[in-house]
Design a protein around this motif. Sequence first.
Motif, PDB file in Angstrom:
ATOM      1  N   LYS A   1      -3.488  -4.355  -3.718  1.00 44.89           N
ATOM      2  CA  LYS A   1      -3.850  -3.041  -4.238  1.00 44.89           C
ATOM      3  C   LYS A   1      -3.312  -1.921  -3.342  1.00 44.89           C
ATOM      4  CE  LYS A   1      -8.006  -0.261  -5.134  1.00 44.89           C
ATOM      5  NZ  LYS A   1      -9.497  -0.258  -5.022  1.00 44.89           N
ATOM      6  N   LEU A   2      -3.474  -2.072  -2.018  1.00 48.49           N
ATOM      7  CA  LEU A   2      -3.051  -1.027  -1.079  1.00 48.49           C
ATOM      8  C   LEU A   2      -1.535  -0.893  -1.014  1.00 48.49           C
ATOM      9  CD1 LEU A   2      -5.568  -1.672   1.862  1.00 48.49           C
ATOM     10  CD2 LEU A   2      -5.612   0.216   0.223  1.00 48.49           C
ATOM     11  N   GLN A   3      -0.834  -2.020  -1.150  1.00 53.27           N
ATOM     12  CA  GLN A   3       0.632  -1.977  -1.106  1.00 53.27           C
ATOM     13  C   GLN A   3       1.204  -1.088  -2.211  1.00 53.27           C
ATOM     14  OE1 GLN A   3       2.890  -2.547   0.895  1.00 53.27           O
ATOM     15  NE2 GLN A   3       4.794  -2.908  -0.211  1.00 53.27           N
ATOM     16  N   LYS A   4       0.591  -1.118  -3.380  1.00 47.53           N
ATOM     17  CA  LYS A   4       1.045  -0.270  -4.490  1.00 47.53           C
ATOM     18  C   LYS A   4       0.883   1.206  -4.161  1.00 47.53           C
ATOM     19  CE  LYS A   4      -0.039  -3.658  -8.116  1.00 47.53           C
ATOM     20  NZ  LYS A   4      -0.962  -4.002  -9.228  1.00 47.53           N
ATOM     21  N   GLN A   5      -0.122   1.513  -3.354  1.00 47.09           N
ATOM     22  CA  GLN A   5      -0.408   2.911  -3.019  1.00 47.09           C
ATOM     23  C   GLN A   5       0.403   3.402  -1.821  1.00 47.09           C
ATOM     24  OE1 GLN A   5      -4.574   3.596  -2.343  1.00 47.09           O
ATOM     25  NE2 GLN A   5      -4.304   5.758  -1.796  1.00 47.09           N
ATOM     26  N   TYR A   6       0.531   2.552  -0.771  1.00 48.20           N
ATOM     27  CA  TYR A   6       1.103   3.035   0.496  1.00 48.20           C
ATOM     28  C   TYR A   6       2.519   2.536   0.780  1.00 48.20           C
ATOM     29  CZ  TYR A   6      -3.576   4.701   1.623  1.00 48.20           C
ATOM     30  OH  TYR A   6      -4.783   5.361   1.614  1.00 48.20           O
TER      31      TYR A   6
ATOM     32  N   SER B   1      -3.515 -12.751  10.121  1.00 41.77           N
ATOM     33  CA  SER B   1      -2.086 -12.981   9.908  1.00 41.77           C
ATOM     34  C   SER B   1      -1.802 -13.676   8.589  1.00 41.77           C
ATOM     35  CB  SER B   1      -1.497 -13.791  11.070  1.00 41.77           C
ATOM     36  OG  SER B   1      -1.540 -13.018  12.264  1.00 41.77           O
ATOM     37  N   MET B   2      -2.801 -14.319   8.005  1.00 46.11           N
ATOM     38  CA  MET B   2      -2.613 -14.870   6.654  1.00 46.11           C
ATOM     39  C   MET B   2      -2.346 -13.724   5.672  1.00 46.11           C
ATOM     40  SD  MET B   2      -5.482 -17.857   6.416  1.00 46.11           S
ATOM     41  CE  MET B   2      -5.480 -19.236   7.555  1.00 46.11           C
ATOM     42  N   GLY B   3      -2.974 -12.580   5.906  1.00 51.98           N
ATOM     43  CA  GLY B   3      -2.710 -11.407   5.080  1.00 51.98           C
ATOM     44  C   GLY B   3      -1.320 -10.855   5.311  1.00 51.98           C
ATOM     45  N   GLY B   4      -0.907 -10.797   6.579  1.00 54.29           N
ATOM     46  CA  GLY B   4       0.429 -10.306   6.894  1.00 54.29           C
ATOM     47  C   GLY B   4       1.522 -11.196   6.342  1.00 54.29           C
ATOM     48  N   ALA B   5       1.314 -12.518   6.444  1.00 54.82           N
ATOM     49  CA  ALA B   5       2.292 -13.468   5.899  1.00 54.82           C
ATOM     50  C   ALA B   5       2.369 -13.349   4.377  1.00 54.82           C
ATOM     51  CB  ALA B   5       1.907 -14.889   6.315  1.00 54.82           C
ATOM     52  N   TYR B   6       1.232 -13.120   3.746  1.00 54.50           N
ATOM     53  CA  TYR B   6       1.182 -12.926   2.287  1.00 54.50           C
ATOM     54  C   TYR B   6       1.983 -11.682   1.883  1.00 54.50           C
ATOM     55  CZ  TYR B   6      -0.874 -11.399  -2.178  1.00 54.50           C
ATOM     56  OH  TYR B   6      -1.066 -10.953  -3.465  1.00 54.50           O
ATOM     57  N   LEU B   7       1.793 -10.582   2.609  1.00 53.12           N
ATOM     58  CA  LEU B   7       2.504  -9.346   2.290  1.00 53.12           C
ATOM     59  C   LEU B   7       4.011  -9.501   2.519  1.00 53.12           C
ATOM     60  CD1 LEU B   7       2.291  -6.387   1.408  1.00 53.12           C
ATOM     61  CD2 LEU B   7       1.818  -5.773   3.791  1.00 53.12           C
TER      62      LEU B   7
ATOM     63  N   ALA C   1      -9.064  10.846  13.476  1.00 51.80           N
ATOM     64  CA  ALA C   1      -7.741  10.331  13.884  1.00 51.80           C
ATOM     65  C   ALA C   1      -6.796  10.134  12.699  1.00 51.80           C
ATOM     66  CB  ALA C   1      -7.913   9.009  14.625  1.00 51.80           C
ATOM     67  N   ASN C   2      -7.222  10.535  11.495  1.00 50.52           N
ATOM     68  CA  ASN C   2      -6.408  10.362  10.279  1.00 50.52           C
ATOM     69  C   ASN C   2      -6.089   8.895   9.996  1.00 50.52           C
ATOM     70  OD1 ASN C   2      -6.160  13.176   9.607  1.00 50.52           O
ATOM     71  ND2 ASN C   2      -4.741  13.355  11.339  1.00 50.52           N
ATOM     72  N   ILE C   3      -7.059   8.029  10.293  1.00 49.94           N
ATOM     73  CA  ILE C   3      -6.942   6.601   9.989  1.00 49.94           C
ATOM     74  C   ILE C   3      -7.697   6.333   8.690  1.00 49.94           C
ATOM     75  CG2 ILE C   3      -7.590   4.267  10.741  1.00 49.94           C
ATOM     76  CD1 ILE C   3      -7.363   5.345  13.662  1.00 49.94           C
ATOM     77  N   VAL C   4      -7.030   5.642   7.762  1.00 44.88           N
ATOM     78  CA  VAL C   4      -7.681   5.266   6.503  1.00 44.88           C
ATOM     79  C   VAL C   4      -8.360   3.918   6.711  1.00 44.88           C
ATOM     80  CG1 VAL C   4      -7.339   4.722   4.060  1.00 44.88           C
ATOM     81  CG2 VAL C   4      -5.945   6.513   5.158  1.00 44.88           C
ATOM     82  N   TRP C   5      -9.682   3.900   6.598  1.00 40.18           N
ATOM     83  CA  TRP C   5     -10.453   2.674   6.881  1.00 40.18           C
ATOM     84  C   TRP C   5     -10.910   2.036   5.581  1.00 40.18           C
ATOM     85  CZ3 TRP C   5     -16.217   2.468   8.515  1.00 40.18           C
ATOM     86  CH2 TRP C   5     -16.556   1.164   8.926  1.00 40.18           C
ATOM     87  N   LYS C   6     -10.551   0.763   5.399  1.00 46.40           N
ATOM     88  CA  LYS C   6     -10.924   0.004   4.208  1.00 46.40           C
ATOM     89  C   LYS C   6     -11.742  -1.224   4.623  1.00 46.40           C
ATOM     90  CE  LYS C   6      -8.555   2.540   1.237  1.00 46.40           C
ATOM     91  NZ  LYS C   6      -9.218   3.269   0.120  1.00 46.40           N
TER      92      LYS C   6
ATOM     93  N   SER D   1     -16.444 -19.882   3.469  1.00 46.63           N
ATOM     94  CA  SER D   1     -16.651 -18.440   3.616  1.00 46.63           C
ATOM     95  C   SER D   1     -15.369 -17.765   4.113  1.00 46.63           C
ATOM     96  CB  SER D   1     -17.801 -18.156   4.587  1.00 46.63           C
ATOM     97  OG  SER D   1     -17.543 -18.710   5.861  1.00 46.63           O
ATOM     98  N   THR D   2     -14.655 -18.442   5.010  1.00 51.15           N
ATOM     99  CA  THR D   2     -13.392 -17.888   5.517  1.00 51.15           C
ATOM    100  C   THR D   2     -12.344 -17.846   4.408  1.00 51.15           C
ATOM    101  OG1 THR D   2     -13.907 -18.794   7.703  1.00 51.15           O
ATOM    102  CG2 THR D   2     -11.640 -18.093   7.324  1.00 51.15           C
ATOM    103  N   LEU D   3     -12.284 -18.895   3.601  1.00 52.21           N
ATOM    104  CA  LEU D   3     -11.351 -18.901   2.470  1.00 52.21           C
ATOM    105  C   LEU D   3     -11.647 -17.746   1.512  1.00 52.21           C
ATOM    106  CD1 LEU D   3     -11.224 -22.730   1.667  1.00 52.21           C
ATOM    107  CD2 LEU D   3      -9.421 -21.355   2.729  1.00 52.21           C
ATOM    108  N   TRP D   4     -12.917 -17.480   1.293  1.00 53.42           N
ATOM    109  CA  TRP D   4     -13.297 -16.355   0.440  1.00 53.42           C
ATOM    110  C   TRP D   4     -12.854 -15.025   1.058  1.00 53.42           C
ATOM    111  CZ3 TRP D   4     -14.265 -14.415  -4.021  1.00 53.42           C
ATOM    112  CH2 TRP D   4     -14.928 -13.186  -4.149  1.00 53.42           C
ATOM    113  N   ASP D   5     -13.026 -14.890   2.374  1.00 51.18           N
ATOM    114  CA  ASP D   5     -12.605 -13.663   3.058  1.00 51.18           C
ATOM    115  C   ASP D   5     -11.094 -13.462   2.945  1.00 51.18           C
ATOM    116  OD1 ASP D   5     -15.184 -13.089   3.754  1.00 51.18           O
ATOM    117  OD2 ASP D   5     -15.025 -13.760   5.836  1.00 51.18           O
ATOM    118  N   VAL D   6     -10.338 -14.554   3.089  1.00 53.32           N
ATOM    119  CA  VAL D   6      -8.872 -14.451   2.964  1.00 53.32           C
ATOM    120  C   VAL D   6      -8.495 -14.049   1.538  1.00 53.32           C
ATOM    121  CG1 VAL D   6      -6.706 -15.759   3.056  1.00 53.32           C
ATOM    122  CG2 VAL D   6      -8.422 -16.061   4.865  1.00 53.32           C
ATOM    123  N   TYR D   7      -9.204 -14.575   0.552  1.00 58.85           N
ATOM    124  CA  TYR D   7      -8.960 -14.185  -0.842  1.00 58.85           C
ATOM    125  C   TYR D   7      -9.233 -12.685  -1.035  1.00 58.85           C
ATOM    126  CZ  TYR D   7      -9.838 -13.552  -5.827  1.00 58.85           C
ATOM    127  OH  TYR D   7      -9.828 -13.074  -7.121  1.00 58.85           O
ATOM    128  N   GLN D   8     -10.373 -12.223  -0.504  1.00 57.82           N
ATOM    129  CA  GLN D   8     -10.690 -10.786  -0.562  1.00 57.82           C
ATOM    130  C   GLN D   8      -9.579  -9.952   0.068  1.00 57.82           C
ATOM    131  OE1 GLN D   8     -14.783  -9.092   0.158  1.00 57.82           O
ATOM    132  NE2 GLN D   8     -14.909 -10.952   1.405  1.00 57.82           N
TER     133      GLN D   8
END
Length: 407
Positions: free
Chosen positions: A91-96, A109-115, A60-65, A77-84
């Motif tokens: 890193k991906l924003q610089k590329q895409y 959505s914590m990731g989306g709000a960060y971006l 499907a031409n989906i890039v999976w990370k 553990s959740t805080l660590w996942d959000v940090y990851q």
Amino acid sequence: MSAILYISYDGMTDPLGQSQVLPYLVGLSQKGYQIVLISFEKEERFESNKSTIEAICTKANIVWKPLNYTKKPPILSTLWDVYQLKRLIKKLQKQYHFSLSHCRSHISSMGGAYLKRKSNVPFIFDMRGFYADERVDGNIWKLSNPLFRKVYHFFKQKEKAFLHDAAYTISLTEAGKRIIHSWSGFEQTPIQVIPCCADLNHFNRLNVDETRVKQWQKELQIYDDDFVISYLGSLGTWYMGDEMFQFFKRLLTHNPKAKFLLITPDSKSLIESYAEKNSVPKEAIIVKSAKRNEVPELLLLSKLALFFIKPVFSKQASSPVKMGEILAMGIPTIANAGVGDVDAIISDTQCGIIVNGFSDVDFDKAISQIDELLKQEKSVFIKASQKYYSLADGVEKYAKVYEQILL
């Protein structure tokens, strides 16, 4: 081509990821969007299903990370996942150079709000439900515990921040949308309702080999004059196992030929403990674990399907995907009131029976309506699924939200 970052805290190697995330993303990719997918994968499932997901994404031409999901210790553990997540997004924003991020649920959505903060990229809050309230209603977070009380209020504040800051919010139900619009300051929040859709090509009785159904019937010792009622899925936090067995026990008094088929990954011993607790004879219970391709075949052994979900506040935003899958097979449902849009859909399409309480009187009233329900053409139930749970319609609605944001 617009690059879209899709973030899911659920793994693609989980059954939910394969049924409720990837089909939408494949459809959106086919509409010309470049999808970059971040998901959190559980180690054991990742090892066994990684190649399957890679094949789907590549086709499907989906890039999976994929990222590793960590479970312990709670909260940390959740805080660590959000940090990851944030580190990978950077890193991906610089590329895409993303045009939009689509965030499935609150933690994503914590990731989306960060971006959005860092690069002014708009995000979609695909909320999936009232997350913090679900944790409380499911007795996962006990508010008597000061730590969980603090975490609950943190996520309720985040929820309102996401609703305020997101370019668009997705609600699974009209009921959830009404609740949000009743909150002060959120009356005009842009919300699109998209339920948990079903793959109507997979759940299609015309695609099922009848000889396979006959084989299952023989293997499971189901006879032609048996009246089979089915339950699909795990008996987890939200599903009312005792009440469903009490309903079936009542059904047996009306129809001694009734059998209860549970298509479930749960152990036979667990199911039999429910039966014993509720005085249901074991010989009336059939327990079968199924692969995805076997589910449509097994559903066709039943005349109707049953599911009771706890009618708590958070479940008003819930859309049980099993309802669309069951209806798509031409099978009506018996469900309880107070869960998402289930009441409204059954009322609109006459595709089932609503139980308003859990007493014998309530059960007898529902059972008395079964014969009339089963007189309807199977096409009535299939059309109900097509009207409310079509995957193609869901993809189209997501695409329109994308278009509105990217204008």
